[in-house]
Write a protein that holds these residues in place. Sequence first.
Motif, PDB file in Angstrom:
ATOM      1  N   UNK A 594       0.818  -1.209   0.000  1.00 17.59           N
ATOM      2  CA  UNK A 594       0.000   0.000   0.000  1.00 17.59           C
ATOM      3  C   UNK A 594       0.846   1.250   0.000  1.00 17.59           C
ATOM      4  N   UNK A 595       1.983   1.210   0.678  1.00 13.18           N
ATOM      5  CA  UNK A 595       2.882   2.356   0.700  1.00 13.18           C
ATOM      6  C   UNK A 595       3.604   2.480  -0.635  1.00 13.18           C
ATOM      7  N   UNK A 596       3.829   3.714  -1.049  1.00  7.41           N
ATOM      8  CA  UNK A 596       4.572   3.985  -2.279  1.00  7.41           C
ATOM      9  C   UNK A 596       5.969   4.507  -1.999  1.00  7.41           C
ATOM     10  N   UNK A 597       6.389   4.444  -0.767  1.00 10.21           N
ATOM     11  CA  UNK A 597       7.722   4.861  -0.367  1.00 10.21           C
ATOM     12  C   UNK A 597       8.251   3.956   0.719  1.00 10.21           C
ATOM     13  N   UNK A 598       9.517   4.092   1.083  1.00  7.95           N
ATOM     14  CA  UNK A 598      10.102   3.248   2.134  1.00  7.95           C
ATOM     15  C   UNK A 598       9.360   3.375   3.458  1.00  7.95           C
ATOM     16  N   UNK A 599       9.185   2.258   4.133  1.00  3.82           N
ATOM     17  CA  UNK A 599       8.568   2.225   5.461  1.00  3.82           C
ATOM     18  C   UNK A 599       9.646   2.553   6.486  1.00  3.82           C
ATOM     19  N   UNK A 600       9.397   3.542   7.310  1.00  4.80           N
ATOM     20  CA  UNK A 600      10.388   4.017   8.266  1.00  4.80           C
ATOM     21  C   UNK A 600      10.127   3.560   9.695  1.00  4.80           C
ATOM     22  N   UNK A 601       8.900   3.187  10.026  1.00  2.00           N
ATOM     23  CA  UNK A 601       8.575   2.822  11.402  1.00  2.00           C
ATOM     24  C   UNK A 601       7.304   1.995  11.403  1.00  2.00           C
ATOM     25  N   UNK A 610       0.349  -0.424  12.735  1.00  2.00           N
ATOM     26  CA  UNK A 610       0.496   0.969  12.328  1.00  2.00           C
ATOM     27  C   UNK A 610       1.853   1.138  11.667  1.00  2.00           C
ATOM     28  N   UNK A 611       1.859   1.743  10.481  1.00  2.00           N
ATOM     29  CA  UNK A 611       3.095   1.936   9.726  1.00  2.00           C
ATOM     30  C   UNK A 611       3.175   3.379   9.252  1.00  2.00           C
ATOM     31  N   UNK A 612       4.404   3.904   9.220  1.00  2.00           N
ATOM     32  CA  UNK A 612       4.677   5.230   8.686  1.00  2.00           C
ATOM     33  C   UNK A 612       5.695   5.131   7.578  1.00  2.00           C
ATOM     34  N   UNK A 613       5.563   6.018   6.594  1.00  2.00           N
ATOM     35  CA  UNK A 613       6.402   5.913   5.408  1.00  2.00           C
ATOM     36  C   UNK A 613       6.844   7.294   4.955  1.00  2.00           C
ATOM     37  N   UNK A 614       7.856   7.278   4.060  1.00  2.00           N
ATOM     38  CA  UNK A 614       8.297   8.518   3.439  1.00  2.00           C
ATOM     39  C   UNK A 614       7.342   9.005   2.364  1.00  2.00           C
ATOM     40  N   UNK A 615       6.298   8.230   2.048  1.00  2.00           N
ATOM     41  CA  UNK A 615       5.303   8.683   1.074  1.00  2.00           C
ATOM     42  C   UNK A 615       4.271   9.621   1.693  1.00  2.00           C
ATOM     43  N   UNK A 616       4.534  10.105   2.926  1.00  2.00           N
ATOM     44  CA  UNK A 616       3.693  11.083   3.632  1.00  2.00           C
ATOM     45  C   UNK A 616       2.339  10.497   4.020  1.00  2.00           C
ATOM     46  N   UNK A 635       1.443  16.062   5.426  1.00  2.00           N
ATOM     47  CA  UNK A 635       2.186  17.021   4.610  1.00  2.00           C
ATOM     48  C   UNK A 635       3.669  16.692   4.521  1.00  2.00           C
ATOM     49  N   UNK A 636       4.148  15.817   5.398  1.00  2.00           N
ATOM     50  CA  UNK A 636       5.573  15.509   5.426  1.00  2.00           C
ATOM     51  C   UNK A 636       5.750  14.012   5.684  1.00  2.00           C
ATOM     52  N   UNK A 637       6.932  13.467   5.415  1.00  2.00           N
ATOM     53  CA  UNK A 637       7.182  12.041   5.688  1.00  2.00           C
ATOM     54  C   UNK A 637       7.081  11.728   7.175  1.00  2.00           C
ATOM     55  N   UNK A 638       6.721  10.495   7.465  1.00  2.00           N
ATOM     56  CA  UNK A 638       6.616  10.007   8.843  1.00  2.00           C
ATOM     57  C   UNK A 638       7.914   9.299   9.189  1.00  2.00           C
TER      58      UNK A 638
END
Length: 703
Positions: A594-601, A610-616, A635-638
């Motif tokens: 589902x994410x379009x950017x790297x998962x950071x946490x 719960x996941x956060x990504x650089x895809x904001x 508005x910004x990456x997680x």
Amino acid sequence: MASHRTSADSRSSTRSSQGRQHHHDPAPPATGPSKLELMQKVFSPFNHKKSDSTRILSDLAPVIMTPRMMNSAAEVSSRPRHSLANPTLARSAMDFATFGRTPFRFGLGSRRITSGELQVVEATEELLDAEVPEPEGVAADVSLLRGFKATIPSADQSRSRRRQMRNVDTPKLGLKKHGMSARGLLTEEEDHDNQSVASEEDMVVIPHQKKKRGRESLSTAKRLGKEELTRQVSEILRDKENLHVRRSLVNGEITEITHKIRALDDVRQKLEQDLLKLQEDELELDDELEGVKERMRFEEAISSQHPELNSSLHLPPSSRRRKGPAFLPSEHSELPPGVAFMTLESHTTPITALDFSEPYGTLVSASEEDAQPRVWDLLAGVEIGRLRGHIGAVKCLQVEDHVCLTGGEDGNVRLWDLRRVEDDEEYKRREMDSIPEVILEEDENTDDGELVERPNGIRDGASESKEPEGPCARVLEGHSRGVTALYFEDECLVTGASDKTLRQWDLTTGQCVMTMDILWAISHPASSSTFGDPYNMSSSFHAPNPAASSAYAMYDDFVGGVQFWGYGLVSGSGDGAVRMWDMRTGQAHRTLLGHTGPVTCLQFDEMHIATGSLDKTLRLWDLRTGGIVETMQLDHPVTSLQFDTRKIVAACGDNGAKIFNRTTSQQSVLLTNGHTKPVERLRYMDKYLVTGGRDATVKIWSL
């Protein structure tokens, strides 16, 4: 007739004479009206027909008994009543509102009704000082009397009169019979003699056959006259005005109903907020119950332990799933919520990792281009010492009680005992004591030099040097590149590194138990392991080049986060996928896309991931079905997150932590006395939050 009248006169004279002899009454008064006739004359103005009064009141009530007038009457009745100087008059004095609601009573006794008993005391001063409200709505255009005249049923009498004036007398046409037959009703009923019982009104008069000629219009057969037509014109204009008045009244009622609906909506919204607050309180009580049960198990385990185990490096249980309230100082409740009340300044570069043992306990923080994480005493707000040993910056760490694990760019994982942390002076003194005094002496009998042990501490070269004592208890080596994520519980540790592998370690022996290759999982996906991929992103996704986009500056940290529970392991990687692994087999059995950017946490509990990504975006997944429950566009990456049953706290480009209320779906940002640059890392327990930002500072918050 004369004899009857004479006998009647004699009887009346006899009765009057007897009355005078026995009672000796005075002379009778002059002939006049009786009491009954007097009372009828008094009440004659009120002897109107009951039906008329009922009709007038029923028509007038909807117009004058509006909520505004009722509220005005209630305000007047609630005002204090002014007493009179005369106490006898003060008891009988009453204000106008009370007098209007009191039934009007007349005494039938001999005592006369005075004006003092019906006195109405007006609040003169209050009426003079009060502001006269400007008329609004219908009252601005229509007076009360005009509205009354427009709404009474007699306003439609002119229309009925005009309709009757236009009726023309014609021969019987049998229209009633045609109307009944058109509706399918019987027009005739046969009696027992098969004879019709239709009335004469239903009889159709068939005129004699005459020569057909054009029929004149019905309107030419009747002339109304100029006076009647002028009257009808005035009546029609008055009816139009009445319609305007009624329309204004109806619009006013609609507006009033709209205001009532809006007020009811406000009340409903308030009740819904109260309901959500009750739901939050219920969740908080559930967490508190779980925390009490966990504390009970912990104290039972402590009481059964041997005393000698407390002095060794015993690995405590993880606090990542600890629920319920934490132990806090009594002064913590006096802190205002949402304010950073403590700032720790020692780092010179942005914070890359942080964690603490408990509120007001021990904090460990690391920053970029710094190989020595700082150890802080949160109760005093001072730095205790540093963890020295890594070569390169520390990317991730975890603290549980007195045990700390750190992963650095050198590919090593170090296990630390925070009870043995030393400050700079102790470290320099220990380093100086560990340097041997070596003197190279030239022996006369031999050509080669040797190390000779002297009484002053000079050691022999053949003797083995002792391992320097320090806070580092163990070093785990195995990754070929920097360690970017780690998680441990009990004696099990899982690490993720930029070499695109996950490793499972046994902390008691320091050995790597299993290696899980993410690239192999990407190239060999299970047939039914992909979830949440409606657009077939698994075959078309390409991780962006960090050099081409500044938004993916953390792309080198391929593994953004790991966490396990039992044999279930969840990892988030640079390809934007969230994988669920079986630690018994080392295979990825489910992939969440589902994410379009790297998962950071990431973090998961019994129900959600719960996941956060650089895809904001911040996504909430269903752990059982693998579907996306909620997606939050930011508005910004997680860069960091943590959640529980009531809220999600995330670092997503703001100068403070952003809090998402899971019950009310409301968002808030902690900014008071916060960072001057975006927050990068965070960690909270109960009402205690620690954040680290790009301004190289660590802030302590009260939630």
